[in-house]
Design an enzyme around this catalytic site. Structure first.
Site, mmCIF file in Angstrom:
data_model
loop_
_atom_site.group_PDB
_atom_site.id
_atom_site.type_symbol
_atom_site.label_atom_id
_atom_site.label_comp_id
_atom_site.label_asym_id
_atom_site.label_seq_id
_atom_site.Cartn_x
_atom_site.Cartn_y
_atom_site.Cartn_z
ATOM 1 N N CYS A 66 37.632 42.926 37.537
ATOM 2 C CA CYS A 66 37.618 41.554 38.057
ATOM 3 C C CYS A 66 36.274 41.187 38.689
ATOM 4 O O CYS A 66 35.849 40.035 38.599
ATOM 5 C CB CYS A 66 38.760 41.342 39.045
ATOM 6 S SG CYS A 66 38.742 42.416 40.491
ATOM 7 N N HIS A 92 40.543 41.460 45.158
ATOM 8 C CA HIS A 92 40.434 40.706 43.913
ATOM 9 C C HIS A 92 39.341 39.663 44.116
ATOM 10 O O HIS A 92 39.000 39.318 45.250
ATOM 11 C CB HIS A 92 41.762 40.043 43.543
ATOM 12 C CG HIS A 92 41.769 39.465 42.149
ATOM 13 N ND1 HIS A 92 41.275 40.138 41.061
ATOM 14 C CD2 HIS A 92 42.220 38.263 41.678
ATOM 15 C CE1 HIS A 92 41.425 39.400 39.976
ATOM 16 N NE2 HIS A 92 41.983 38.251 40.328
ATOM 17 N N ASP A 107 40.727 31.718 37.534
ATOM 18 C CA ASP A 107 40.713 33.182 37.427
ATOM 19 C C ASP A 107 40.405 33.551 35.981
ATOM 20 O O ASP A 107 41.271 33.457 35.108
ATOM 21 C CB ASP A 107 42.062 33.764 37.840
ATOM 22 C CG ASP A 107 42.008 35.281 38.017
ATOM 23 O OD1 ASP A 107 41.311 35.936 37.218
ATOM 24 O OD2 ASP A 107 42.645 35.798 38.952
#
Length: 495
Positions: free
Chosen positions: A144, A171, A188
């Protein structure tokens, strides 16, 4: 950690976030990034969609172009990195921790390097965690951190106001400012999701604390966009005093904005006022659809608690009973025609539906076609994919896996696809991947020594939900299209 030390560490963490600004001000890097984006193709797709929606003041072509960019980035440009496969043996390598970066790796801001070795030939592999987006535009892989880093740069390169967002519960993602909507959009890239800020709290079950966003001229605490429970989130914020965090943000922001003109400062202040007003009326989780994490392997998502929420009949784990331990043998099978599991090794018949003995499932249903007299499991109509997972845990015994036998029926049509993933130990983020032909049947000793297993089927692709099927069989068939059989041996005591 003493409060003063914790607050100092938080301030350092905030300052470290500013390193991304140097990338966003590198004109040569931004120009290079634009050359890698199929801008014309994405703009045509956005324009076609824009022409088919009613006139609205809340969306414009740039918003739709952002959605196309997300889709392209995840689907065609960037790849998720779990553990590399051995180039010689083809097996998934095993993590051995971290090793120092080389001078060349450090030049591209890789402060740490993950070390992997092949369990068969012991060949060594490196996975540098690059932070420099110029390098990421070349490698196009990572987790990520790399995804958000690279995607944020691409947004800036296309002229969007974009932020890099850091979540203290491990995250990162991007926020992009919608000029038409006059608000920040959660994006995202790992999940190809836009404007669903509650997905982490509701879908992934994260207990959020601090979420900080940094852009070229701003650093903001945006935690309140991502929670529907302000009071509970506030109780978890114990790293520092709230007034200290506010002081840090205002101090850093003053430095970022010192070169701006009065009109620019006024525009930012007005934008911030609208954002604060938005925080006073958070989205309600029941008003949107939220699901669990889709990036990364299933085992990794399960270990982090970031899969979709399960109903009471989920989260089932197969464990050995006394008879199975004595015989060192486990065998379970499922009939889709009868919708029934049979625990062969313990001589018990369990008349339950397909969901009852799964650990998790997403977008899966059982279809009975009475005209054709067949039944099967498939992903639900309206979804491009589905998954189903079974978990087996033997850690409370003195046994480990010796031989594993699988017989898993799959059937695909047109561009439909079924992939089987097997995790030797449920806490490891390492999977063995099989095609439908590989597991019909499969007998292997590759999992020898494992103390738990996770088995996942992923159904994707196809022009129709019917094009990827598992366990298809005639309604009058007596075969079992799902079988898992394990022979055990005693665990060797460690010296």
């Amino acid at each position: 950690m003493e409060p003063i030390n914790a607050e100092k560490a938080l301030y350092i963490k905030l300052m470290n976030m500013l390193s991304f600004i140097d990338y966003w001000e590198d004109e040569s890097l931004l120009q290079y990034a634009v050359t890698l984006i199929p801008v014309d193709e994405l703009r045509v797709k956005a324009t076609l969609k824009y022409s088919s929606i009613p006139e609205s003041d809340s969306i414009d072509i740039d918003d739709l172009l952002l959605l196309e960019l997300l889709e392209w980035f995840k689907g065609s440009f960037f790849k998720w990195m779990d553990a590399p496969k051995c180039g010689s043996c083809g097996v998934v390598t095993v993590s051995k921790g971290f090793i120092p970066p080389t001078d060349e790796e450090a030049r591209w801001d890789a402060s740490r390097v993950e070390h992997f070795t092949c369990p068969t030939c012991e060949k060594s592999y490196r996975f540098p965690r690059f932070n420099h987006p110029r390098k990421l535009l070349q490698t196009r892989r990572g987790r990520c951190g790399e995804w958000a880093n690279c995607f944020t740069l691409l947004c800036v390169a296309l002229g969007y106001d974009a932020r890099f967002v850091l979540d203290w519960t491990d995250h990162v993602w991007t926020e992009v400012y919608s000029r038409s909507g006059k608000r920040w959009l959660h994006c995202d890239p790992c999940e190809n999701v836009c404007d669903k800020p509650l997905m982490y709290e509701v879908g992934w079950k994260k207990e959020l604390r601090y979420i900080i966003a940094v852009s070229k001229y701003e650093i903001q605490d945006v935690t309140w966009r991502y929670t529907a429970d302000f009071e509970e989130t506030l109780r978890r914020r114990k790293v520092c005093r709230e007034e200290f965090l506010l002081h840090c943000i205002l101090t850093i922001q003053e430095k970022l904005q010192k070169s701006l003109s009065t009109p620019q400062l006024k525009a930012l202040l007005e934008r911030r006022a609208r954002e604060l007003a938005e925080f006073f009326s958070p989205a309600k989780p029941e008003s949107e659809g939220y699901s669990g994490r889709t990036s990364g392997s299933m085992s990794w998502r399960l270990a982090r608690g970031e899969t979709a929420s399960c109903s009471p009949q989920n989260s089932y784990v197969f464990r050995l009973n006394t008879d199975e331990i004595t015989k060192k043998h486990f065998h379970v099978k499922y009939s889709c025609a009868l919708d029934k599991y049979v625990r062969v090794s313990s001589q018990s018949i369990q008349s339950e539906d397909w969901k009852s003995f799964t650990f998790s499932h997403k977008n899966i249903f059982r279809k009975v076609e009475n005209d054709w007299k067949v039944s099967y499991l498939a992903h639900r109509d309206g979804f491009s994919n589905g998954s189903i997972t079974w978990k087996f845990d033997f850690r409370d015994t003195n046994l480990v896996v010796n031989i594993l036998k699988l017989n898993l029926l799959s059937r695909t049509f047109n561009s439909g696809n079924v992939k089987w993933l097997l995790f030797p130990n449920s806490e490891d983020d390492k999977s063995l991947r099989y095609s439908p032909e590989d597991v019909c049947p499969l007998e292997t000793a590759d999992l020898k020594g494992s103390t738990s297993l996770v088995l996942t089927a992923e159904l994707t692709g196809g022009d129709s939900w019917q094009h990827a099927q598992i366990f298809r069989q005639s309604l009058d068939s007596t075969v079992f299209p799902f079988e898992v059989e394990i022979h055990f041996e005693e665990k060797v005591p460690s010296s």
